[in-house]
Scaffold this motif. Structure first.
Motif, PDB file in Angstrom:
ATOM      1  N   GLY A  24     -12.872   4.556   8.827  1.00 26.15           N
ATOM      2  CA  GLY A  24     -12.903   4.004   7.480  1.00 26.15           C
ATOM      3  C   GLY A  24     -11.745   4.434   6.595  1.00 26.15           C
ATOM      4  O   GLY A  24     -11.558   3.899   5.511  1.00 26.15           O
ATOM      5  N   ALA A  25     -10.973   5.406   7.039  1.00 29.30           N
ATOM      6  CA  ALA A  25      -9.817   5.873   6.256  1.00 29.30           C
ATOM      7  C   ALA A  25      -8.662   4.900   6.463  1.00 29.30           C
ATOM      8  O   ALA A  25      -8.597   4.214   7.480  1.00 29.30           O
ATOM      9  CB  ALA A  25      -9.412   7.273   6.695  1.00 29.30           C
ATOM     10  N   PRO A  26      -7.732   4.834   5.503  1.00 28.39           N
ATOM     11  CA  PRO A  26      -6.568   3.958   5.679  1.00 28.39           C
ATOM     12  C   PRO A  26      -5.776   4.368   6.922  1.00 28.39           C
ATOM     13  O   PRO A  26      -5.712   5.543   7.273  1.00 28.39           O
ATOM     14  CB  PRO A  26      -5.728   4.211   4.423  1.00 28.39           C
ATOM     15  N   GLY A  27      -5.180   3.386   7.570  1.00 25.91           N
ATOM     16  CA  GLY A  27      -4.388   3.646   8.761  1.00 25.91           C
ATOM     17  C   GLY A  27      -3.074   4.324   8.431  1.00 25.91           C
ATOM     18  O   GLY A  27      -2.646   4.381   7.269  1.00 25.91           O
ATOM     19  N   LEU A  28      -2.407   4.799   9.450  1.00 24.94           N
ATOM     20  CA  LEU A  28      -1.137   5.498   9.281  1.00 24.94           C
ATOM     21  C   LEU A  28      -0.101   4.608   8.614  1.00 24.94           C
ATOM     22  O   LEU A  28       0.607   5.032   7.700  1.00 24.94           O
ATOM     23  CB  LEU A  28      -0.632   5.989  10.643  1.00 24.94           C
ATOM     24  N   GLY A  29      -0.016   3.343   9.043  1.00 20.11           N
ATOM     25  CA  GLY A  29       0.957   2.421   8.454  1.00 20.11           C
ATOM     26  C   GLY A  29       0.683   2.170   6.979  1.00 20.11           C
ATOM     27  O   GLY A  29       1.610   2.133   6.162  1.00 20.11           O
ATOM     28  N   GLU A  30      -0.589   2.005   6.635  1.00 16.30           N
ATOM     29  CA  GLU A  30      -0.953   1.773   5.237  1.00 16.30           C
ATOM     30  C   GLU A  30      -0.623   2.990   4.378  1.00 16.30           C
ATOM     31  O   GLU A  30      -0.109   2.867   3.263  1.00 16.30           O
ATOM     32  CB  GLU A  30      -2.445   1.445   5.138  1.00 16.30           C
ATOM     33  N   ARG A  31      -0.896   4.187   4.908  1.00 16.65           N
ATOM     34  CA  ARG A  31      -0.566   5.409   4.169  1.00 16.65           C
ATOM     35  C   ARG A  31       0.934   5.571   4.002  1.00 16.65           C
ATOM     36  O   ARG A  31       1.416   5.910   2.920  1.00 16.65           O
ATOM     37  CB  ARG A  31      -1.115   6.635   4.894  1.00 16.65           C
ATOM     38  N   ALA A  32       1.691   5.328   5.079  1.00 16.43           N
ATOM     39  CA  ALA A  32       3.145   5.475   5.004  1.00 16.43           C
ATOM     40  C   ALA A  32       3.741   4.473   4.013  1.00 16.43           C
ATOM     41  O   ALA A  32       4.639   4.821   3.243  1.00 16.43           O
ATOM     42  CB  ALA A  32       3.762   5.289   6.390  1.00 16.43           C
ATOM     43  N   ALA A  33       3.221   3.247   4.004  1.00 14.39           N
ATOM     44  CA  ALA A  33       3.718   2.240   3.066  1.00 14.39           C
ATOM     45  C   ALA A  33       3.384   2.595   1.623  1.00 14.39           C
ATOM     46  O   ALA A  33       4.082   2.175   0.698  1.00 14.39           O
ATOM     47  CB  ALA A  33       3.125   0.868   3.415  1.00 14.39           C
ATOM     48  N   LEU A  92       5.015  18.568   5.916  1.00 15.63           N
ATOM     49  CA  LEU A  92       5.484  17.415   5.151  1.00 15.63           C
ATOM     50  C   LEU A  92       4.677  16.156   5.481  1.00 15.63           C
ATOM     51  O   LEU A  92       4.164  15.485   4.582  1.00 15.63           O
ATOM     52  CB  LEU A  92       6.972  17.175   5.430  1.00 15.63           C
ATOM     53  N   VAL A  93       4.567  15.844   6.746  1.00 18.31           N
ATOM     54  CA  VAL A  93       3.889  14.613   7.146  1.00 18.31           C
ATOM     55  C   VAL A  93       2.406  14.667   6.801  1.00 18.31           C
ATOM     56  O   VAL A  93       1.864  13.712   6.224  1.00 18.31           O
ATOM     57  CB  VAL A  93       4.102  14.331   8.653  1.00 18.31           C
ATOM     58  N   THR A  94       1.741  15.755   7.136  1.00 21.43           N
ATOM     59  CA  THR A  94       0.304  15.829   6.830  1.00 21.43           C
ATOM     60  C   THR A  94       0.071  15.842   5.324  1.00 21.43           C
ATOM     61  O   THR A  94      -0.880  15.225   4.844  1.00 21.43           O
ATOM     62  CB  THR A  94      -0.358  17.039   7.499  1.00 21.43           C
ATOM     63  N   GLY A  95       0.926  16.520   4.586  1.00 23.26           N
ATOM     64  CA  GLY A  95       0.787  16.539   3.126  1.00 23.26           C
ATOM     65  C   GLY A  95       0.960  15.155   2.522  1.00 23.26           C
ATOM     66  O   GLY A  95       0.154  14.709   1.697  1.00 23.26           O
ATOM     67  N   LEU A  96       2.005  14.453   2.938  1.00 24.10           N
ATOM     68  CA  LEU A  96       2.245  13.105   2.415  1.00 24.10           C
ATOM     69  C   LEU A  96       1.150  12.126   2.821  1.00 24.10           C
ATOM     70  O   LEU A  96       0.754  11.265   2.032  1.00 24.10           O
ATOM     71  CB  LEU A  96       3.607  12.584   2.868  1.00 24.10           C
ATOM     72  N   MET A  97       0.639  12.266   4.028  1.00 19.91           N
ATOM     73  CA  MET A  97      -0.428  11.362   4.460  1.00 19.91           C
ATOM     74  C   MET A  97      -1.720  11.623   3.677  1.00 19.91           C
ATOM     75  O   MET A  97      -2.419  10.692   3.292  1.00 19.91           O
ATOM     76  CB  MET A  97      -0.677  11.477   5.963  1.00 19.91           C
ATOM     77  N   GLY A  98      -2.017  12.879   3.404  1.00 23.97           N
ATOM     78  CA  GLY A  98      -3.193  13.200   2.590  1.00 23.97           C
ATOM     79  C   GLY A  98      -3.035  12.728   1.157  1.00 23.97           C
ATOM     80  O   GLY A  98      -3.954  12.136   0.566  1.00 23.97           O
ATOM     81  N   GLU A  99      -1.859  12.967   0.598  1.00 24.62           N
ATOM     82  CA  GLU A  99      -1.589  12.527  -0.778  1.00 24.62           C
ATOM     83  C   GLU A  99      -1.651  11.008  -0.876  1.00 24.62           C
ATOM     84  O   GLU A  99      -2.193  10.460  -1.830  1.00 24.62           O
ATOM     85  CB  GLU A  99      -0.215  13.007  -1.250  1.00 24.62           C
ATOM     86  N   SER A 100      -1.080  10.317   0.116  1.00 25.54           N
ATOM     87  CA  SER A 100      -1.067   8.852   0.054  1.00 25.54           C
ATOM     88  C   SER A 100      -2.470   8.282   0.234  1.00 25.54           C
ATOM     89  O   SER A 100      -2.795   7.250  -0.350  1.00 25.54           O
ATOM     90  CB  SER A 100      -0.100   8.268   1.079  1.00 25.54           C
ATOM     91  N   GLU A 101      -3.315   8.947   0.992  1.00 26.51           N
ATOM     92  CA  GLU A 101      -4.707   8.489   1.113  1.00 26.51           C
ATOM     93  C   GLU A 101      -5.419   8.590  -0.240  1.00 26.51           C
ATOM     94  O   GLU A 101      -6.116   7.663  -0.660  1.00 26.51           O
ATOM     95  CB  GLU A 101      -5.459   9.290   2.167  1.00 26.51           C
ATOM     96  N   ARG A 102      -5.213   9.698  -0.939  1.00 23.38           N
ATOM     97  CA  ARG A 102      -5.800   9.840  -2.283  1.00 23.38           C
ATOM     98  C   ARG A 102      -5.226   8.792  -3.239  1.00 23.38           C
ATOM     99  O   ARG A 102      -5.944   8.245  -4.074  1.00 23.38           O
ATOM    100  CB  ARG A 102      -5.581  11.259  -2.818  1.00 23.38           C
ATOM    101  N   TYR A 103      -3.949   8.515  -3.104  1.00 25.05           N
ATOM    102  CA  TYR A 103      -3.321   7.499  -3.946  1.00 25.05           C
ATOM    103  C   TYR A 103      -3.932   6.121  -3.675  1.00 25.05           C
ATOM    104  O   TYR A 103      -4.223   5.371  -4.611  1.00 25.05           O
ATOM    105  CB  TYR A 103      -1.809   7.464  -3.700  1.00 25.05           C
ATOM    106  N   LEU A 104      -4.132   5.786  -2.405  1.00 22.44           N
ATOM    107  CA  LEU A 104      -4.739   4.498  -2.069  1.00 22.44           C
ATOM    108  C   LEU A 104      -6.155   4.396  -2.637  1.00 22.44           C
ATOM    109  O   LEU A 104      -6.558   3.333  -3.124  1.00 22.44           O
ATOM    110  CB  LEU A 104      -4.745   4.297  -0.551  1.00 22.44           C
TER     111      LEU A 104
END
Length: 119
Positions: A24-33, A92-104
């Motif tokens: 149910g969490a956003p995918g890697l591509g969605e988080r990176a975008a 860096l990657v795990t931090g940005l992916m976590g932050e981007s999930e919260r942003y989404l």
């Protein structure tokens, strides 16, 4: 950073992100975008979910990973020379992916799309 170090750091970061995925969490591509939108929303003052100091840490981490100069050179301490690069890349990657999930989640909750409020 040498090519072998970049490959090892990238592989370790990919494993960390892949294992952190939840149903149910956003995918890697969605988080990176979402990362550029998140950073721009923060710089414009629309999104307060990430501090400026945290953003600066991410910028420094990108610079460190991309830089050919290492804090701990592989020539003198081979294991630690690789470990520092991998550690920074994974953080860096795990931090940005976590932050981007919260942003989404923030975007969806507040009806924001591409920096505009849906109304």
């Amino acid at each position: 950073m040498r090519k072998s170090n970049r490959a090892a750091a990238g592989a370790a970061a990919w494993q960390a992100v892949r294992h952190s995925a939840r149903p149910g969490a956003p995918g890697l591509g969605e988080r990176a975008a979402a990362v550029p939108r998140m950073l721009m929303s923060r710089l414009r003052g629309r999104y307060e979910g990430i501090s400026i100091s945290r953003m600066m840490m991410y910028v420094l981490a990108v610079a460190y990973v991309a830089s050919p100069v290492d804090l701990v050179p592989e020539l003198f301490v081979p294991v630690l020379g690789l470990a520092d690069d991998v550690g920074v890349a994974v953080w860096l990657v795990t931090g940005l992916m976590g932050e981007s999930e919260r942003y989404l989640q923030w975007e969806r909750r507040d009806g924001h799309v591409q920096g505009h409020v849906v109304g």
